[in-house]
Write an enzyme that holds these catalytic residues in place. Sequence first.
Site, PDB file in Angstrom:
ATOM      1  N   PRO A   2      -7.711  -7.536 -12.318  1.00  0.00           N
ATOM      2  CA  PRO A   2      -8.481  -8.424 -11.848  1.00  0.00           C
ATOM      3  C   PRO A   2      -7.717  -9.783 -11.338  1.00  0.00           C
ATOM      4  O   PRO A   2      -6.964 -10.467 -12.123  1.00  0.00           O
ATOM      5  CB  PRO A   2      -9.608  -9.238 -12.733  1.00  0.00           C
ATOM      6  CG  PRO A   2      -9.720  -8.205 -13.856  1.00  0.00           C
ATOM      7  CD  PRO A   2      -8.313  -7.533 -13.987  1.00  0.00           C
ATOM      8  N   GLU A   3      -7.732  -9.978 -10.050  1.00  0.00           N
ATOM      9  CA  GLU A   3      -6.999 -11.197  -9.316  1.00  0.00           C
ATOM     10  C   GLU A   3      -7.966 -12.172  -8.928  1.00  0.00           C
ATOM     11  O   GLU A   3      -9.192 -12.060  -9.368  1.00  0.00           O
ATOM     12  CB  GLU A   3      -6.204 -10.724  -8.379  1.00  0.00           C
ATOM     13  CG  GLU A   3      -5.018  -9.536  -8.695  1.00  0.00           C
ATOM     14  CD  GLU A   3      -3.978  -9.159  -7.571  1.00  0.00           C
ATOM     15  OE1 GLU A   3      -3.964  -9.800  -6.595  1.00  0.00           O
ATOM     16  OE2 GLU A   3      -3.646  -8.057  -7.606  1.00  0.00           O
ATOM     17  N   ARG A 153      14.347 -22.276  -3.346  1.00  0.00           N
ATOM     18  CA  ARG A 153      14.743 -21.352  -4.641  1.00  0.00           C
ATOM     19  C   ARG A 153      15.226 -20.134  -4.007  1.00  0.00           C
ATOM     20  O   ARG A 153      15.058 -19.627  -2.785  1.00  0.00           O
ATOM     21  CB  ARG A 153      13.476 -20.727  -5.162  1.00  0.00           C
ATOM     22  CG  ARG A 153      12.732 -22.032  -5.702  1.00  0.00           C
ATOM     23  CD  ARG A 153      13.195 -22.160  -7.237  1.00  0.00           C
ATOM     24  NE  ARG A 153      13.079 -21.214  -8.280  1.00  0.00           N
ATOM     25  CZ  ARG A 153      11.963 -20.975  -8.772  1.00  0.00           C
ATOM     26  NH1 ARG A 153      10.847 -21.775  -8.687  1.00  0.00           N
ATOM     27  NH2 ARG A 153      11.854 -19.904  -9.691  1.00  0.00           N
TER      28      ARG A 153
END
Length: 285
Positions: A2-3, A153
Amino acid sequence: MPELPEVETIKNDLRELVVGAEIERAEVLDGRLVEAPSQEEFIRRLEGVRITGARRRAKHLIVELDSGDALVFQLKIGGQLLLVPPVEEPTKNVMLVLHLDGGRRLFLRDQTEFSRARLLDQEELEQRLADLGPEPFSEEFTAEYLKEKIGSRRAQIKALLLDQKVVSGIGNIYVDEILFDARLHPRRKANTLSEEEWERLHAAIRKNLAAGVEHRGTTVRLYRDVLNRPGGHQNFLRVFEREGEECLGCGGKVVREKVAGRGTYFCPACQSENGSDGEQRLPLG
Ligand SMILES: [Zn+2]
């Protein structure tokens, strides 16, 4: 797993179906579920309390109780919360049963057994959630925020989007769809993205998660809502688990490679590793 869209759907179901109910008794069938406090205390503090609300933060499902405690679930890979009745009583892989007033029961079933729960007071809850990045639909979450947070980054963009400290709620299914939509190669280093690519990425994050919520989540295998119904967003996926199939953007082939340690689906033509144009192809979907 589940997101954001799946946990959001479960949260909405709980609001509709169980908020206001009293937990008469909690029954832990798999002790690995309870991370804190002790299992005995977990059971004792759940007895006789009323459910006053449900909310979501990142992929955490938070059930608010009139005792001031919060019951926090991480449904991990295969966790399902099922309301019986109307759902038929599950017989296998049950980790927790909450016996509600009126003869109803809320089951936590997880055949992968990775789901975890904590019962936290308000201070513990705040601490638990403190390190999470902004919610994708919050005002704070802008293209500018993303660029400031990770724009210097050298890490791969896919890994950074999966980092819950950067932005919360995105997992392995939606991230591939988001990167396809933004026409970004999953291995692109964050410090190579252009202004326009940050904008596209931000828009794609919101658009894909919103579509997932609208379709009540994605069921590729185990996800179910509280009434045991599958989601519908799997019918709208454009790259995830479509290896070897035709790309819906260019007619090329979707490939699967390992990126950020995860199986990753993308179209090498639409998502150029060297960055791109941005203008040559029509917007997708
Ligand atoms: Zn393509």
